[in-house]
Design an enzyme around this catalytic site. Structure first.
Site, PDB file in Angstrom:
ATOM      1  N   TYR A 165      10.946 -35.769 -43.830  1.00 55.19           N
ATOM      2  CA  TYR A 165      11.641 -34.816 -42.974  1.00 55.19           C
ATOM      3  C   TYR A 165      12.191 -33.631 -43.773  1.00 55.19           C
ATOM      4  O   TYR A 165      12.467 -32.572 -43.212  1.00 55.19           O
ATOM      5  CB  TYR A 165      12.790 -35.478 -42.207  1.00 55.19           C
ATOM      6  CG  TYR A 165      12.341 -36.483 -41.149  1.00 55.19           C
ATOM      7  CD1 TYR A 165      10.999 -36.698 -40.885  1.00 55.19           C
ATOM      8  CD2 TYR A 165      13.264 -37.205 -40.420  1.00 55.19           C
ATOM      9  CE1 TYR A 165      10.589 -37.608 -39.944  1.00 55.19           C
ATOM     10  CE2 TYR A 165      12.863 -38.125 -39.459  1.00 55.19           C
ATOM     11  CZ  TYR A 165      11.514 -38.324 -39.231  1.00 55.19           C
ATOM     12  OH  TYR A 165      11.107 -39.226 -38.290  1.00 55.19           O
ATOM     13  N   LYS A 220       5.699 -49.059 -47.006  1.00 57.56           N
ATOM     14  CA  LYS A 220       4.241 -49.084 -46.757  1.00 57.56           C
ATOM     15  C   LYS A 220       3.576 -49.005 -48.134  1.00 57.56           C
ATOM     16  O   LYS A 220       2.828 -48.070 -48.435  1.00 57.56           O
ATOM     17  CB  LYS A 220       3.874 -47.890 -45.846  1.00 57.56           C
ATOM     18  CG  LYS A 220       2.429 -47.853 -45.399  1.00 57.56           C
ATOM     19  CD  LYS A 220       2.090 -48.917 -44.364  1.00 57.56           C
ATOM     20  CE  LYS A 220       0.605 -48.870 -44.030  1.00 57.56           C
ATOM     21  NZ  LYS A 220       0.181 -50.021 -43.195  1.00 57.56           N
ATOM     22  N   ASP A 230       4.295 -51.755 -40.624  1.00 59.15           N
ATOM     23  CA  ASP A 230       3.551 -52.096 -39.403  1.00 59.15           C
ATOM     24  C   ASP A 230       3.858 -53.525 -38.955  1.00 59.15           C
ATOM     25  O   ASP A 230       4.118 -53.779 -37.776  1.00 59.15           O
ATOM     26  CB  ASP A 230       2.040 -51.859 -39.565  1.00 59.15           C
ATOM     27  CG  ASP A 230       1.531 -52.229 -40.946  1.00 59.15           C
ATOM     28  OD1 ASP A 230       2.344 -52.607 -41.811  1.00 59.15           O
ATOM     29  OD2 ASP A 230       0.312 -52.145 -41.169  1.00 59.15           O
ATOM     30  N   ASP A 277      13.797 -43.994 -38.645  1.00 62.14           N
ATOM     31  CA  ASP A 277      13.936 -43.224 -37.406  1.00 62.14           C
ATOM     32  C   ASP A 277      13.214 -43.953 -36.270  1.00 62.14           C
ATOM     33  O   ASP A 277      13.743 -44.140 -35.174  1.00 62.14           O
ATOM     34  CB  ASP A 277      13.327 -41.830 -37.636  1.00 62.14           C
ATOM     35  CG  ASP A 277      13.688 -40.857 -36.539  1.00 62.14           C
ATOM     36  OD1 ASP A 277      14.559 -41.172 -35.707  1.00 62.14           O
ATOM     37  OD2 ASP A 277      13.097 -39.761 -36.510  1.00 62.14           O
ATOM     38  N   ASP A 333      14.938 -46.879 -33.144  1.00 58.72           N
ATOM     39  CA  ASP A 333      14.800 -46.694 -31.692  1.00 58.72           C
ATOM     40  C   ASP A 333      14.163 -47.928 -31.068  1.00 58.72           C
ATOM     41  O   ASP A 333      14.556 -48.367 -29.984  1.00 58.72           O
ATOM     42  CB  ASP A 333      13.962 -45.449 -31.374  1.00 58.72           C
ATOM     43  CG  ASP A 333      14.850 -44.244 -31.071  1.00 58.72           C
ATOM     44  OD1 ASP A 333      15.983 -44.203 -31.604  1.00 58.72           O
ATOM     45  OD2 ASP A 333      14.425 -43.344 -30.324  1.00 58.72           O
TER      46      ASP A 333
END
Ligand code: NAD
Length: 358
Positions: free
Chosen positions: A141, A186, A219, A243, A247
């Site tokens: 970001y 990851k 994942d 992020d 959620d």
């Protein structure tokens, strides 16, 4: 104790829910003989309208001299045109950077009264009590961006120092809880994730040998989060994965409206906000759920002011109110009071009444 608290209501439902968070803080101060000075300042889209800047200098200065900041939410269609020169979100990213709050804490505890509000089967939700620690000021970001006619790039970068400091925040939290840390990355694909895993492993072995550590790929972690959420205690991860996963995790709790967050740095000062956005679809109707903001006020008391028992007073009042059937429209279901729901301010009244009874 005395404390200066900056209040940034922001946009949409931000002012509606912030009002209830402020009332909870004032009630706690009055009950316990504290002197909180709460000062409101413009931020986000409202500040763009007023001055052209989502984070006006005076608002930033207020935040920098405050002990803590309570934020509602920012953004909305009015400021989201693709060609907009300045956006509310830019103010939030800058505020986080200026405050040096690099660790975003998001507790997810599913209160028994709300199990039936979740889209996940109630039996999967028994015992869910986890905290995400999301790295907040690094990663993709914040990396350099490029764009030409046919290609776009976003640079993802992490330094050893950035991973070390967020790991320590998460590890200290785990020590005070069930001593279990899950680090999500990851590392089978990304170099930043390989660095992440190496640093987490080293810091935990050297400084927190009493905390059990597991590493998970993002994942499969996304899958396990809804398959066996009760197995997690503290989860630490980088900015973008956090992020997205936070959620996802918030849906365990039934609604975006009930989850709080705290953004912390090296000192005591922190930024506290519900995890939801400005909800333009319901703004101005007085039906937003203030619980996420009120629980954020509890985190403010705990992490910035060191007022643990006052934080617990607010949390207990919220839980008693939910147990007694308090429902706003987002969590109303036919099995409670025929699905009837109360307004934002009435929900605040019920929680304050519970607080007064403690
Ligand atoms: P949102 O969280 O605002 O809303 C998503 C859905 O959840 C909507 O249907 C909304 O009505 C509902 N909802 C959210 N909070 C609620 C509450 N307290 N009570 C009841 N229902 C609630 O997300 P969005 O619609 O994707 O974004 C709207 C705006 O908010 C966008 O401009 C976005 O950029 C911004 N946003 C801001 C923040 C922030 O301030 N930190 C975070 C996320 C999104």
């Amino acid at each position: 104790m005395k404390a200066l608290i900056a209040v940034l209501p922001g946009d949409g439902i931000g002012p509606e829910v912030t009002r209830e968070g402020v009332r909870a803080l004032q009630a706690v101060a009055q009950r316990n003989g504290h002197e909180f000075t709460l000062v409101e300042a413009p931020f986000g889209g409202a500040a763009i309208d007023a001055s052209g800047d989502p984070l006006p200098q005076a608002t930033l200065e207020l935040c920098l001299k405050s002990d803590a900041i309570l934020l509602g939410a920012i953004g909305g269609p009015k400021w989201s045109a693709p060609d907009a020169k300045v956006r509310p979100e830019a103010g939030l990213l800058r505020l986080r950077k200026e405050l040096g709050v690099y660790a975003n804490l998001r507790p997810v505890a599913v209160h028994p009264a709300l199990r039936s509000s979740s889209t996940i089967r109630p039996e999967i939700l028994v015992g869910v009590d986890l905290v995400f620690v999301r790295e907040l000021t690094g990663g993709i970001y914040f990396g350099a961006k490029t764009r030409d006619a046919t290609t776009a790039t976003d640079l993802c970068s992490y330094s050893v120092m950035e991973v070390e400091r967020v790991t320590r925040v998460a590890a200290r939290l785990a020590q005070a809880r069930r001593r279990k840390l899950t680090s999500i990355d990851k590392s089978n694909v990304l170099e930043t994730s390989r660095l992440w895993r190496e640093v987490v492993t080293r810091v935990m072995q050297a400084e927190f040998p009493d905390v059990a550590v597991e590493h998970a790929l993002v994942d499969s972690a996304a899958m396990h989060l809804i398959r066996r959420p009760a197995d997690f205690d503290v989860i630490v991860t980088e900015n973008m994965f956090g992020d997205i996963l936070t959620d996802e995790a918030s849906m365990l709790a039934g609604s975006l409206g009930v989850s709080p967050s705290a953004s912390l740095g090296d000192g005591k000062r922190g930024l506290y906000e519900p995890i939801h956005g400005s909800a333009p679809d319901i703004a101005g109707r007085g039906i937003a759920n203030p619980v996420g903001t009120i629980l954020s006020a509890a985190l403010l008391l705990r992490h910035s002011l060191g007022l643990e028992s006052e934080a617990c007073e607010i949390e207990a009042a919220v839980y008693r109110a939910l147990d007694a059937g308090l429902r706003t429209a987002d969590i109303a279901s036919a099995d409670v009071d025929g699905g009837r729901s109360v307004s934002t301010s009435a929900a605040g009244d019920v929680i304050l009444a519970e607080l007064a009874r403690a």
